[in-house]
Design a protein around this motif. Structure first.
Motif, mmCIF file in Angstrom:
data_model
loop_
_atom_site.group_PDB
_atom_site.id
_atom_site.type_symbol
_atom_site.label_atom_id
_atom_site.label_comp_id
_atom_site.label_asym_id
_atom_site.label_seq_id
_atom_site.Cartn_x
_atom_site.Cartn_y
_atom_site.Cartn_z
ATOM 1 N N CYS A 103 -16.661 -6.100 -28.034
ATOM 2 C CA CYS A 103 -17.081 -7.179 -28.864
ATOM 3 C C CYS A 103 -16.752 -6.803 -30.211
ATOM 4 C CB CYS A 103 -18.244 -7.585 -28.515
ATOM 5 S SG CYS A 103 -18.995 -8.892 -29.591
ATOM 6 N N SER A 104 -16.218 -7.564 -31.073
ATOM 7 C CA SER A 104 -15.998 -7.335 -32.576
ATOM 8 C C SER A 104 -17.341 -7.117 -33.134
ATOM 9 C CB SER A 104 -15.007 -8.430 -33.129
ATOM 10 O OG SER A 104 -15.731 -9.691 -33.080
ATOM 11 N N HIS A 105 -18.364 -7.484 -32.774
ATOM 12 C CA HIS A 105 -19.687 -7.415 -33.582
ATOM 13 C C HIS A 105 -20.175 -6.037 -33.326
ATOM 14 C CE1 HIS A 105 -24.102 -8.635 -33.965
ATOM 15 N NE2 HIS A 105 -23.521 -8.674 -35.205
ATOM 16 N N ASN A 110 -20.441 -2.592 -30.131
ATOM 17 C CA ASN A 110 -19.821 -1.710 -29.045
ATOM 18 C C ASN A 110 -20.393 -2.262 -27.722
ATOM 19 O OD1 ASN A 110 -18.147 -0.226 -27.782
ATOM 20 N ND2 ASN A 110 -19.370 1.734 -28.444
ATOM 21 N N ASN A 151 -9.435 -7.409 -25.368
ATOM 22 C CA ASN A 151 -9.858 -6.239 -25.572
ATOM 23 C C ASN A 151 -11.325 -6.273 -24.995
ATOM 24 O OD1 ASN A 151 -11.241 -3.754 -27.230
ATOM 25 N ND2 ASN A 151 -9.120 -3.485 -27.347
ATOM 26 N N LYS A 186 -15.031 -11.608 -36.396
ATOM 27 C CA LYS A 186 -13.628 -11.185 -36.206
ATOM 28 C C LYS A 186 -13.304 -11.355 -35.045
ATOM 29 C CE LYS A 186 -14.666 -7.377 -39.107
ATOM 30 N NZ LYS A 186 -15.338 -6.124 -38.724
ATOM 31 N N LYS A 203 -10.261 -15.504 -30.612
ATOM 32 C CA LYS A 203 -11.033 -15.948 -31.636
ATOM 33 C C LYS A 203 -12.438 -16.247 -31.344
ATOM 34 C CE LYS A 203 -7.522 -17.742 -34.684
ATOM 35 N NZ LYS A 203 -6.556 -18.839 -34.404
ATOM 36 N N ALA A 234 -20.509 -12.890 -34.179
ATOM 37 C CA ALA A 234 -19.123 -12.101 -34.412
ATOM 38 C C ALA A 234 -18.391 -13.026 -35.381
ATOM 39 C CB ALA A 234 -18.519 -12.108 -33.049
ATOM 40 N N VAL A 276 -11.245 -10.784 -31.258
ATOM 41 C CA VAL A 276 -10.790 -9.574 -30.449
ATOM 42 C C VAL A 276 -9.576 -9.433 -30.083
ATOM 43 C CG1 VAL A 276 -11.478 -8.551 -28.341
ATOM 44 C CG2 VAL A 276 -13.280 -9.498 -29.652
#
Ligand code: FES
Length: 105
Positions: free
Chosen positions: A43-45, A47, A40, A83, A75, A81, A85
């Motif tokens: 970034c999970s941290h 946008n 994806n 979480k 991971k 971060a 992605v």
């Protein structure tokens, strides 16, 4: 599991991520170390588009704060971060790169 055509294999330069949109899902396609990965693009941290980051050792680095994500598992290797992605299954058929965004793995 349904696969969608993401791009041509011949369009992918080694370690240069390509952003594509698959059914409204932003995906970074990355060719590295003899394989093609789909992760994806956000970034999970925050946008931020991961496809604008650097690829090294099967990781993609977020350019904003420097967390790297494993292209195989999604991971993060370290803060900020915490979480993962989502990553997606990839199939190569001839020159077509196919990705399934239905089922996250
Ligand atoms: S936005 Fe990606 S690490 Fe902060």
């Amino acid at each position: 599991m349904s696969f969608l055509r993401a791009c041509s294999l011949s369009d992918l330069a080694e370690d240069e991520p390509k952003r594509v949109d698959l059914n409204g899902v932003p995906v970074a396609i990355v060719r590295t170390e003899g394989e093609v990965f789909a992760i994806n693009d956000i970034c999970s941290h925050a946008n931020v588009s991961l496809s604008e980051g650097e690829v090294e050792d099967c990781m993609i680095e977020c350019w904003l704060h420097g967390s790297s994500f494993d292209l195989r598992s999604g991971k993060p290797s370290g803060l900020p971060a915490t979480k993962p992605v989502p990553v997606y299954p990839v199939k190569i058929e001839g020159d077509d790169v196919l990705v399934s965004v239905n089922q996250e793995s």
